[in-house]
Design a protein around this motif. Structure first.
Motif, short mmCIF file in Angstrom:
data_model
loop_
_atom_site.label_atom_id
_atom_site.label_comp_id
_atom_site.label_asym_id
_atom_site.label_seq_id
_atom_site.Cartn_x
_atom_site.Cartn_y
_atom_site.Cartn_z
N HIS A 19 0.83 -1.21 0.00
CA HIS A 19 0.00 0.00 0.00
C HIS A 19 0.87 1.26 0.00
N PHE A 20 1.85 1.31 0.89
CA PHE A 20 2.75 2.47 0.94
C PHE A 20 3.53 2.61 -0.36
N SER A 21 3.95 1.49 -0.94
CA SER A 21 4.70 1.54 -2.20
C SER A 21 3.85 2.15 -3.32
N VAL A 22 2.61 1.69 -3.42
CA VAL A 22 1.70 2.25 -4.43
C VAL A 22 1.44 3.72 -4.15
N LEU A 23 1.18 4.05 -2.89
CA LEU A 23 0.92 5.44 -2.50
C LEU A 23 2.08 6.35 -2.87
N ILE A 24 3.28 5.97 -2.47
CA ILE A 24 4.46 6.81 -2.75
C ILE A 24 4.73 6.89 -4.25
N LEU A 25 4.62 5.77 -4.94
CA LEU A 25 4.82 5.77 -6.39
C LEU A 25 3.85 6.73 -7.07
N ASN A 33 -3.07 12.73 -6.60
CA ASN A 33 -3.64 13.17 -5.34
C ASN A 33 -3.42 12.09 -4.28
N PRO A 34 -2.98 12.46 -3.06
CA PRO A 34 -2.73 11.46 -2.01
C PRO A 34 -3.97 10.66 -1.61
N ILE A 35 -5.13 11.29 -1.59
CA ILE A 35 -6.34 10.58 -1.18
C ILE A 35 -6.69 9.50 -2.21
N ILE A 36 -6.66 9.86 -3.47
CA ILE A 36 -6.97 8.90 -4.53
C ILE A 36 -5.89 7.82 -4.58
N SER A 37 -4.66 8.20 -4.42
CA SER A 37 -3.55 7.24 -4.44
C SER A 37 -3.66 6.24 -3.30
N ASN A 82 -10.20 4.65 5.95
CA ASN A 82 -8.90 5.03 5.41
C ASN A 82 -8.97 6.40 4.75
N THR A 83 -9.94 6.56 3.87
CA THR A 83 -10.07 7.82 3.13
C THR A 83 -10.39 8.98 4.06
N ALA A 84 -11.27 8.74 5.02
CA ALA A 84 -11.63 9.80 5.97
C ALA A 84 -10.43 10.22 6.82
N ILE A 85 -9.66 9.25 7.27
CA ILE A 85 -8.50 9.56 8.10
C ILE A 85 -7.46 10.34 7.29
N VAL A 86 -7.20 9.89 6.06
CA VAL A 86 -6.23 10.61 5.22
C VAL A 86 -6.74 12.01 4.92
N PHE A 87 -8.04 12.16 4.65
CA PHE A 87 -8.61 13.49 4.38
C PHE A 87 -8.42 14.41 5.58
N VAL A 88 -8.78 13.92 6.76
CA VAL A 88 -8.68 14.75 7.96
C VAL A 88 -7.23 15.13 8.23
N THR A 89 -6.33 14.14 8.17
CA THR A 89 -4.94 14.43 8.52
C THR A 89 -4.23 15.27 7.47
N VAL A 90 -4.51 15.01 6.18
CA VAL A 90 -3.80 15.73 5.11
C VAL A 90 -4.46 17.07 4.81
N ASP A 91 -5.78 17.04 4.53
CA ASP A 91 -6.44 18.26 4.09
C ASP A 91 -6.82 19.20 5.23
N LEU A 92 -7.26 18.65 6.33
CA LEU A 92 -7.71 19.52 7.43
C LEU A 92 -6.58 19.88 8.40
N LEU A 93 -5.80 18.89 8.79
CA LEU A 93 -4.73 19.14 9.75
C LEU A 93 -3.41 19.54 9.09
N GLN A 94 -3.33 19.36 7.77
CA GLN A 94 -2.14 19.73 6.99
C GLN A 94 -0.91 18.93 7.40
N TRP A 95 -1.11 17.67 7.81
CA TRP A 95 0.00 16.78 8.12
C TRP A 95 0.50 16.14 6.84
N SER A 96 1.67 15.57 6.89
CA SER A 96 2.21 14.82 5.76
C SER A 96 1.29 13.64 5.46
N TYR A 97 1.15 13.30 4.19
CA TYR A 97 0.32 12.15 3.83
C TYR A 97 0.86 10.85 4.42
N LEU A 98 2.16 10.78 4.68
CA LEU A 98 2.73 9.58 5.29
C LEU A 98 2.29 9.45 6.75
N ILE A 99 2.23 10.56 7.46
CA ILE A 99 1.74 10.54 8.85
C ILE A 99 0.26 10.15 8.84
#
Length: 129
Positions: A19-25, A33-37, A82-99
C-alpha cells in the motif's frame, strides 16, 4: 487464535508495504492526489490480501463468493475509514500524507481483523448465508 493474529499481521505488514509503495509511487512519481492514491493502494491490497488471508491465515479454502463479498464489505468499511482519516490528517490538519497513512495503519487493521475473524471467515457464519 494467536497464530491467526500473527498470520494476519504478516499479511497486514506485506499489504501495508504494498500500500505504501503504491501510495508513494503514485504521489511522488506520478503527481497523483494522495487521497486517490491511497484508495488505489487499498483496493490493490484488498484483492491480494483476501486470497492470502483466506488460504493461509484462516485456512478456509472454498468459501467462495460469500466470503469474498463479506471481505469486500469489511474492506469497504476500512476504505471509507482510510479515506476519511487521510482526508482529515492531510487536508484539514495539513499533516504529511505519510503521517496520515500511519494513523490509518493504527486504526483500520485491528478493526478489520475482528470483523474478518468473527464474520467473514467464520465457517459457521458463512454456512448460514
Amino acid at each position: 487464535m494467536r497464530t491467526k493474529i500473527v498470520k494476519y499481521g504478516v499479511v497486514g505488514v506485506l499489504g501495508t508495504l504494498l500500500h505504501f509503495s503504491v501510495l508513494i509511487l503514485l504521489v511522488e512519481w506520478w503527481g497523483c492526489n494522495p487521497i486517490i492514491s491511497s484508495a488505489i493502494g487499498f483496493i490493490i491490497v484488498l484483492i491480494i490480501s483476501f486470497f492470502m488471508n483466506q488460504r493461509w491465515t484462516f485456512g478456509t479454502r472454498g468459501m467462495g463468493r460469500s466470503a469474498f463479498i463479506k471481505y469486500a464489505i469489511v474492506s469497504a468499511n476500512g476504505l471509507i475509514m482510510n479515506t476519511a482519516i487521510v482526508f482529515v490528517t492531510v487536508d484539514l490538519l495539513q499533516w504529511s500524507y505519510l503521517i496520515g497513512q500511519l494513523c490509518v495503519v493504527a486504526i483500520v487493521p485491528p478493526l478489520n481483523f475482528v470483523l474478518n475473524y468473527y464474520w467473514t471467515f467464520d465457517e459457521q457464519a458463512v454456512a448460514r448465508t
